[in-house]
Motif scaffolding. Sequence first.
Motif, mmCIF file in Angstrom:
data_model
loop_
_atom_site.group_PDB
_atom_site.id
_atom_site.type_symbol
_atom_site.label_atom_id
_atom_site.label_comp_id
_atom_site.label_asym_id
_atom_site.label_seq_id
_atom_site.Cartn_x
_atom_site.Cartn_y
_atom_site.Cartn_z
ATOM 1 N N TRP A 37 0.832 -1.216 0.000
ATOM 2 C CA TRP A 37 0.000 0.000 0.000
ATOM 3 C C TRP A 37 0.857 1.253 0.000
ATOM 4 N N LEU A 38 1.896 1.258 0.824
ATOM 5 C CA LEU A 38 2.738 2.441 0.947
ATOM 6 C C LEU A 38 3.412 2.785 -0.384
ATOM 7 N N GLU A 39 3.927 1.793 -1.079
ATOM 8 C CA GLU A 39 4.581 2.055 -2.367
ATOM 9 C C GLU A 39 3.580 2.603 -3.381
ATOM 10 N N ALA A 40 2.368 2.054 -3.368
ATOM 11 C CA ALA A 40 1.330 2.561 -4.277
ATOM 12 C C ALA A 40 0.947 3.987 -3.907
ATOM 13 N N PHE A 41 0.873 4.257 -2.601
ATOM 14 C CA PHE A 41 0.547 5.608 -2.158
ATOM 15 C C PHE A 41 1.599 6.606 -2.616
ATOM 16 N N LYS A 42 2.854 6.235 -2.530
ATOM 17 C CA LYS A 42 3.929 7.128 -2.969
ATOM 18 C C LYS A 42 3.758 7.501 -4.442
ATOM 19 N N ARG A 43 3.364 6.519 -5.246
ATOM 20 C CA ARG A 43 3.176 6.796 -6.672
ATOM 21 C C ARG A 43 1.985 7.724 -6.889
ATOM 22 N N GLU A 44 0.881 7.464 -6.179
ATOM 23 C CA GLU A 44 -0.286 8.338 -6.329
ATOM 24 C C GLU A 44 0.057 9.754 -5.878
ATOM 25 N N PHE A 45 0.746 9.860 -4.766
ATOM 26 C CA PHE A 45 1.128 11.168 -4.237
ATOM 27 C C PHE A 45 1.960 11.947 -5.251
ATOM 28 N N LYS A 46 2.905 11.277 -5.862
ATOM 29 C CA LYS A 46 3.761 11.926 -6.866
ATOM 30 C C LYS A 46 2.958 12.351 -8.081
ATOM 31 N N PRO A 63 -4.453 4.907 11.331
ATOM 32 C CA PRO A 63 -3.094 5.276 10.931
ATOM 33 C C PRO A 63 -2.016 4.754 11.873
ATOM 34 N N THR A 64 -2.324 4.735 13.180
ATOM 35 C CA THR A 64 -1.316 4.290 14.142
ATOM 36 C C THR A 64 -1.197 2.770 14.215
ATOM 37 N N SER A 65 -1.963 2.053 13.379
ATOM 38 C CA SER A 65 -1.777 0.599 13.293
ATOM 39 C C SER A 65 -0.516 0.256 12.506
ATOM 40 N N LEU A 66 -0.019 1.210 11.722
ATOM 41 C CA LEU A 66 1.178 0.978 10.922
ATOM 42 C C LEU A 66 2.392 0.760 11.826
ATOM 43 N N ASP A 67 3.290 -0.145 11.407
ATOM 44 C CA ASP A 67 4.559 -0.286 12.111
ATOM 45 C C ASP A 67 5.302 1.045 12.079
ATOM 46 N N ASP A 68 6.159 1.261 13.049
ATOM 47 C CA ASP A 68 6.819 2.556 13.187
ATOM 48 C C ASP A 68 7.556 2.979 11.919
ATOM 49 N N ASP A 69 8.276 2.061 11.284
ATOM 50 C CA ASP A 69 9.057 2.433 10.110
ATOM 51 C C ASP A 69 8.166 2.797 8.930
ATOM 52 N N ILE A 70 6.999 2.134 8.813
ATOM 53 C CA ILE A 70 6.071 2.443 7.726
ATOM 54 C C ILE A 70 5.383 3.772 7.980
ATOM 55 N N LEU A 71 4.996 4.009 9.230
ATOM 56 C CA LEU A 71 4.399 5.297 9.568
ATOM 57 C C LEU A 71 5.395 6.424 9.299
ATOM 58 N N GLU A 72 6.649 6.209 9.649
ATOM 59 C CA GLU A 72 7.648 7.250 9.419
ATOM 60 C C GLU A 72 7.824 7.517 7.928
ATOM 61 N N GLU A 73 7.829 6.476 7.108
ATOM 62 C CA GLU A 73 7.943 6.681 5.660
ATOM 63 C C GLU A 73 6.780 7.507 5.131
ATOM 64 N N LEU A 74 5.583 7.235 5.645
ATOM 65 C CA LEU A 74 4.418 8.013 5.240
ATOM 66 C C LEU A 74 4.597 9.484 5.624
ATOM 67 N N LEU A 75 5.058 9.728 6.824
ATOM 68 C CA LEU A 75 5.250 11.102 7.289
ATOM 69 C C LEU A 75 6.367 11.808 6.509
ATOM 70 N N ILE A 76 7.369 11.062 6.089
ATOM 71 C CA ILE A 76 8.448 11.643 5.283
ATOM 72 C C ILE A 76 7.911 12.104 3.931
ATOM 73 N N VAL A 77 7.038 11.292 3.323
ATOM 74 C CA VAL A 77 6.423 11.671 2.045
ATOM 75 C C VAL A 77 5.674 12.996 2.195
#
Length: 363
Positions: A37-46, A63-77
Amino acid sequence: MMMTDIPLYIHVPFCRHICYYCDFCHCYYDRTLALRWLEAFKREFKDKKIKSTATIYIGGGTPTSLDDDILEELLIVLKDVHQEGIEYTIEINPETFDKNKAELLKKYHVNRASIGLISSDDRELRSLGRGHDYADVVRTVELLRGCGIVNYSLDILYSYPGQTMATFQKTIDDALALDPKHMSLYSLTVEENTVFYQKGVKPFDEDTEADYYEYALNAFEQHGLYQYEVSNFAKKGYESKHNLVYWRYEDFLGLSMGSSSKLDHKRYDNTRDLNKYEKGEYIASVYDLDKRDEMFEMIMMSLRLKEGLAIDRFDVYFDTDIFKEYEKTLPELLRTGSVYIENGYLKVRDLEILNSILIEFLD
C-alpha cells in the motif's frame, strides 16, 4: 497541474481490530500488505503534483496501526508538502499508540490528534469490538502531552446496546477530565457490511438519543467547549480547520484507498481494491455534480455549523441569488423562525431539528 494550498486527506486502510459499527475502508493489518500500500501511495502522491497544503488529515482505518518504520515513511512523504503552522491531524486508536509513535508525530510536526475514546467503560468497549481500554486513552493523552501535542480531540459514541445513561455520563465526565481542546459526539448509525448490521443491532429511539445529546451539550458548555457544529465542540480557536473545509463545502483532495475528493464541481471516489490501486487505477468513480445538487449539498453541510451558510459565498459560487433559487422555501422558513439571518449568514435556530429543515430545501 500543480496543486497549491489544498486541504489534504490521507486514508490508511488498516486496523488491528475491526469495530463492530465501522463501515470505512479497512482490513486487518498485515505488514506485507501495508508495504505494498505504501509504495502505491507514494506513486499516487507523486502523480498528484501537490506543492503545498492548507491542512493535512491522516485518517482511517487506523493510521497508528502501521509499524513505526512504515508510519515514518508516510510522514516523510508528506513532509515535502507540509507548511509550517498548518493544522496537521492524525487519528489515533489508543491500542496502537506508544512513546515511539508520539515522538514520530513530534518529529514530523503533526500538531493535532483525534483519539477514539468512544467509551470509558471497558465492558462497553469490548461489546463494540474495540481493542483498547480506558487506561490506554489516558496513557495516549499523557504521551501526546509529553511531546508537546496539546491539541487533541476525543471521540465519543452513544446509542448502542448495553450503554446506559449512567455509563454515558461517566464517559463524558472522564473525557472532560482529560482536558481536551475538542470533542466529537456521534450517535450509532448501523451501516451495511458491519457486524452490528449482521446482528440486527438497532440504535436507541429518537427521544432517548435526544436525552443523551442534551446531557452532553450541557456538560461540554460548562467546561468551555462550545458547539460549532452538530456533532463537534471546541474551545475557542481549536475548531477543526480541516473538517470546516467539508462543512463549508470547499474543495479538498483525498488520497489512498477509500478516500474521496471534491474538486472543480466533481466528486472523485478512490478504489478500495489494493490490486487496482497498485496498478495506478486510483479512481473508482467520478461524478459531475449537478448545480442543483451542489446547492443543496452546500446548504446541507453549512447549516450543520453554528456559523451557518455564508449567503454571499453561495451567491458567488453559483452565480445566482439564494432567495431566487429558494423563493418559496426560504421566506417561509424565515417567517416561522426555523432559520434566521445574522451578519450575512443563514443560520438554523435549533440544530436538533436540522433534518426537518433540510427536507424543506430538498423539496
